[in-house]
Design an enzyme around this catalytic site. Sequence first.
Site, PDB file in Angstrom:
ATOM      1  N   HIS A 236      -8.877  -5.888  17.216  1.00 23.61           N
ATOM      2  CA  HIS A 236      -8.694  -4.458  16.935  1.00 23.61           C
ATOM      3  C   HIS A 236     -10.006  -3.952  16.331  1.00 23.61           C
ATOM      4  O   HIS A 236     -10.173  -3.886  15.112  1.00 23.61           O
ATOM      5  CB  HIS A 236      -7.524  -4.239  15.965  1.00 23.61           C
ATOM      6  CG  HIS A 236      -7.434  -2.811  15.490  1.00 23.61           C
ATOM      7  ND1 HIS A 236      -7.187  -1.751  16.342  1.00 23.61           N
ATOM      8  CD2 HIS A 236      -7.580  -2.254  14.249  1.00 23.61           C
ATOM      9  CE1 HIS A 236      -7.186  -0.628  15.646  1.00 23.61           C
ATOM     10  NE2 HIS A 236      -7.426  -0.903  14.379  1.00 23.61           N
TER      11      HIS A 236
ATOM     12  N   ASP B 187      -3.981   1.036  19.677  1.00 24.89           N
ATOM     13  CA  ASP B 187      -4.956   1.106  20.769  1.00 24.89           C
ATOM     14  C   ASP B 187      -4.235   1.251  22.113  1.00 24.89           C
ATOM     15  O   ASP B 187      -4.655   2.013  22.976  1.00 24.89           O
ATOM     16  CB  ASP B 187      -5.823  -0.163  20.764  1.00 24.89           C
ATOM     17  CG  ASP B 187      -6.400  -0.421  19.383  1.00 24.89           C
ATOM     18  OD1 ASP B 187      -7.223   0.380  18.933  1.00 24.89           O
ATOM     19  OD2 ASP B 187      -5.995  -1.408  18.723  1.00 24.89           O
TER      20      ASP B 187
ATOM     21  N   GLY C 216      -3.535  -3.587   7.785  1.00 23.07           N
ATOM     22  CA  GLY C 216      -4.769  -3.405   6.998  1.00 23.07           C
ATOM     23  C   GLY C 216      -5.943  -4.089   7.687  1.00 23.07           C
ATOM     24  O   GLY C 216      -5.838  -5.221   8.148  1.00 23.07           O
TER      25      GLY C 216
ATOM     26  N   GLY D 209       0.824  -1.221   0.000  1.00 25.08           N
ATOM     27  CA  GLY D 209       0.000   0.000   0.000  1.00 25.08           C
ATOM     28  C   GLY D 209       0.847   1.255   0.000  1.00 25.08           C
ATOM     29  O   GLY D 209       0.510   2.263   0.626  1.00 25.08           O
ATOM     30  N   GLY D 210       1.944   1.230  -0.762  1.00 21.08           N
ATOM     31  CA  GLY D 210       2.957   2.291  -0.712  1.00 21.08           C
ATOM     32  C   GLY D 210       2.462   3.668  -1.107  1.00 21.08           C
ATOM     33  O   GLY D 210       3.068   4.676  -0.714  1.00 21.08           O
TER      34      GLY D 210
HETATM   35  P1  NAD Z   1      -5.203   4.263   1.892  1.00 20.78           P
HETATM   36  O1  NAD Z   1      -6.446   4.002   1.126  1.00 20.78           O
HETATM   37  O2  NAD Z   1      -4.715   5.671   2.010  1.00 20.78           O
HETATM   38  O3  NAD Z   1      -4.012   3.412   1.304  1.00 20.78           O
HETATM   39  C1  NAD Z   1      -4.136   2.061   1.063  1.00 20.78           C
HETATM   40  C2  NAD Z   1      -3.244   1.742  -0.105  1.00 20.78           C
HETATM   41  O4  NAD Z   1      -3.212   0.334  -0.255  1.00 20.78           O
HETATM   42  C3  NAD Z   1      -3.757   2.337  -1.424  1.00 20.78           C
HETATM   43  O5  NAD Z   1      -2.703   3.065  -2.035  1.00 20.78           O
HETATM   44  C4  NAD Z   1      -4.156   1.102  -2.219  1.00 20.78           C
HETATM   45  O6  NAD Z   1      -3.965   1.268  -3.615  1.00 20.78           O
HETATM   46  C5  NAD Z   1      -3.224   0.062  -1.644  1.00 20.78           C
HETATM   47  N1  NAD Z   1      -3.666  -1.314  -1.859  1.00 20.78           N
HETATM   48  C6  NAD Z   1      -4.924  -1.793  -1.921  1.00 20.78           C
HETATM   49  N2  NAD Z   1      -4.910  -3.101  -2.196  1.00 20.78           N
HETATM   50  C7  NAD Z   1      -3.612  -3.468  -2.289  1.00 20.78           C
HETATM   51  C8  NAD Z   1      -2.947  -4.677  -2.574  1.00 20.78           C
HETATM   52  N3  NAD Z   1      -3.619  -5.803  -2.844  1.00 20.78           N
HETATM   53  N4  NAD Z   1      -1.606  -4.677  -2.609  1.00 20.78           N
HETATM   54  C9  NAD Z   1      -0.906  -3.556  -2.373  1.00 20.78           C
HETATM   55  N5  NAD Z   1      -1.485  -2.359  -2.120  1.00 20.78           N
HETATM   56  C10 NAD Z   1      -2.814  -2.324  -2.073  1.00 20.78           C
HETATM   57  O7  NAD Z   1      -5.414   3.601   3.351  1.00 20.78           O
HETATM   58  P2  NAD Z   1      -4.585   3.870   4.678  1.00 20.78           P
HETATM   59  O8  NAD Z   1      -5.217   4.982   5.396  1.00 20.78           O
HETATM   60  O9  NAD Z   1      -3.153   3.924   4.362  1.00 20.78           O
HETATM   61  O10 NAD Z   1      -4.957   2.550   5.508  1.00 20.78           O
HETATM   62  C11 NAD Z   1      -4.552   1.277   5.083  1.00 20.78           C
HETATM   63  C12 NAD Z   1      -5.205   0.202   5.942  1.00 20.78           C
HETATM   64  O11 NAD Z   1      -4.729   0.278   7.294  1.00 20.78           O
HETATM   65  C13 NAD Z   1      -6.721   0.306   6.044  1.00 20.78           C
HETATM   66  O12 NAD Z   1      -7.303  -0.986   5.965  1.00 20.78           O
HETATM   67  C14 NAD Z   1      -6.936   0.903   7.429  1.00 20.78           C
HETATM   68  O13 NAD Z   1      -8.225   0.602   7.934  1.00 20.78           O
HETATM   69  C15 NAD Z   1      -5.841   0.208   8.185  1.00 20.78           C
HETATM   70  N6  NAD Z   1      -5.457   0.790   9.464  1.00 20.78           N
HETATM   71  C16 NAD Z   1      -5.199  -0.050  10.487  1.00 20.78           C
HETATM   72  C17 NAD Z   1      -4.810   0.433  11.715  1.00 20.78           C
HETATM   73  C18 NAD Z   1      -4.531  -0.478  12.870  1.00 20.78           C
HETATM   74  O14 NAD Z   1      -4.358   0.020  13.996  1.00 20.78           O
HETATM   75  N7  NAD Z   1      -4.474  -1.780  12.716  1.00 20.78           N
HETATM   76  C19 NAD Z   1      -4.663   1.812  11.885  1.00 20.78           C
HETATM   77  C20 NAD Z   1      -4.919   2.658  10.804  1.00 20.78           C
HETATM   78  C21 NAD Z   1      -5.318   2.131   9.592  1.00 20.78           C
HETATM   79  C1  LMR Z   2      -7.715   2.984  13.700  1.00 20.98           C
HETATM   80  O1  LMR Z   2      -7.912   2.399  14.765  1.00 20.98           O
HETATM   81  O2  LMR Z   2      -7.466   4.211  13.648  1.00 20.98           O
HETATM   82  C2  LMR Z   2      -7.735   2.207  12.412  1.00 20.98           C
HETATM   83  O3  LMR Z   2      -8.114   0.881  12.633  1.00 20.98           O
HETATM   84  C3  LMR Z   2      -8.553   2.861  11.359  1.00 20.98           C
HETATM   85  C4  LMR Z   2     -10.032   2.792  11.648  1.00 20.98           C
HETATM   86  O4  LMR Z   2     -10.771   2.332  10.783  1.00 20.98           O
HETATM   87  O5  LMR Z   2     -10.445   3.225  12.715  1.00 20.98           O
END
Ligand code: NAD
Ligand code: LMR
Length: 324
Positions: free
Chosen positions: A184, A156, A127, A8-9
């Site tokens: 989460h 968290d 993700g 997801g770069g």
């Molecule tokens: P974003 O939409 O800004 O970026 C995601 C990127 O991933 C996009 O550039 C997209 O093209 C790319 N992508 C999609 N499918 C892909 C694949 N198969 N292979 C490679 N790249 C792919 O989203 P973001 O804000 O960067 O968030 C990314 C993920 O992280 C989301 O699912 C979000 O909910 C999650 N997240 C998790 C936590 C946590 O605490 N666990 C915290 C924040 C965000």
């Molecule tokens: C977070 O906890 O900030 C991430 O999991 C993004 C979300 O969907 O809340």
Amino acid sequence: MKRIAVTGGAGQINYNLLFRIASGDLLGKDVPVALHILEVPPFIDVLKGVVMELNDCCFPLLQEIVIGTDPFEVFEDVNFALLVGAKPRSKGMERKDLILDNGKIFVEQGKALNAKAAKDVKVVVVGNPCNTNCLICMHNAPDISKDQFFAMTRLDENRAKAFLAQEAKVLTTDVKKMAIWGNHSKTQVPDFFHAEIQGKKAIEVLSEDWLKNTFVEKVQNRGGAIIEARGKSSAASAASAALDTVFSLVSTTPEDDWHSLCLYTKNNPYNIDNDLIFSFPCRTLEDGSIKIIEAVEWTPYLEEKIALSQKELLEEREMIAHLL
Ligand code: NAD
Ligand code: LMR
């Protein structure tokens, strides 16, 4: 040199995370790194722009950048894989609403890690929904030991520590043993019973009413509150928590502390179902192994809430059973 895969770069988390890894915030200022960055074809040109900026920073530790859209090429020999690339939720959604769209991403990426990653690879899934995505990835990588897969509840934990520190008017470094149990998601269980503030139990320092009725919900809803305020989900704080997660995986945990980490439940000491990725308080030992902290006493409140989080994870697993 360590090879770090990041997916997801072109996304918003990575606009912070990649630069911090390259500057030495992941493995330290003395460890050169190669970045292996995966994107989907429609966003590869955006990623090329990010790479231009990475180059323009002249980071002394950044020795190589590999980019691509095929995980079987990009994951070659990687020592760490930070799986961030997935759809984020928007206002009004829960994280598990993403499961059918995002879950399938982790089938192919699990297979690619299995075929191409270095044998010592440590996989951290960010993700969402990260616990169940991690379960999918792990099941699709049968040759990698299951104790090399993790999902992230460190954000968290960090949020919880910040709230406790603000309420007690102390520094965040004064707060220890802030465990997150479960998923989460909104059912996560921030364990204020065992958290410590300046060496005392948090319940001796702060009111139990505030802890039970305000603090827990604030932590559970923080992701949603950020989406409400920013119109986008957390990014810089998520990147920071991913770095903290890896730091805790590779460094011995101090005797007076724990870190929260979602890991495989097989043979866990709390009788949680044996095939989930579940958040526990953990300690990294001197030999690098990760141990779930045992015999943390569950109050009836914790028992009830942890059961609900487990139930949600079992339901998520049911929805993606065909991907395992
Ligand atoms: P974003 O939409 O800004 O970026 C995601 C990127 O991933 C996009 O550039 C997209 O093209 C790319 N992508 C999609 N499918 C892909 C694949 N198969 N292979 C490679 N790249 C792919 O989203 P973001 O804000 O960067 O968030 C990314 C993920 O992280 C989301 O699912 C979000 O909910 C999650 N997240 C998790 C936590 C946590 O605490 N666990 C915290 C924040 C965000
Ligand atoms: C977070 O906890 O900030 C991430 O999991 C993004 C979300 O969907 O809340």
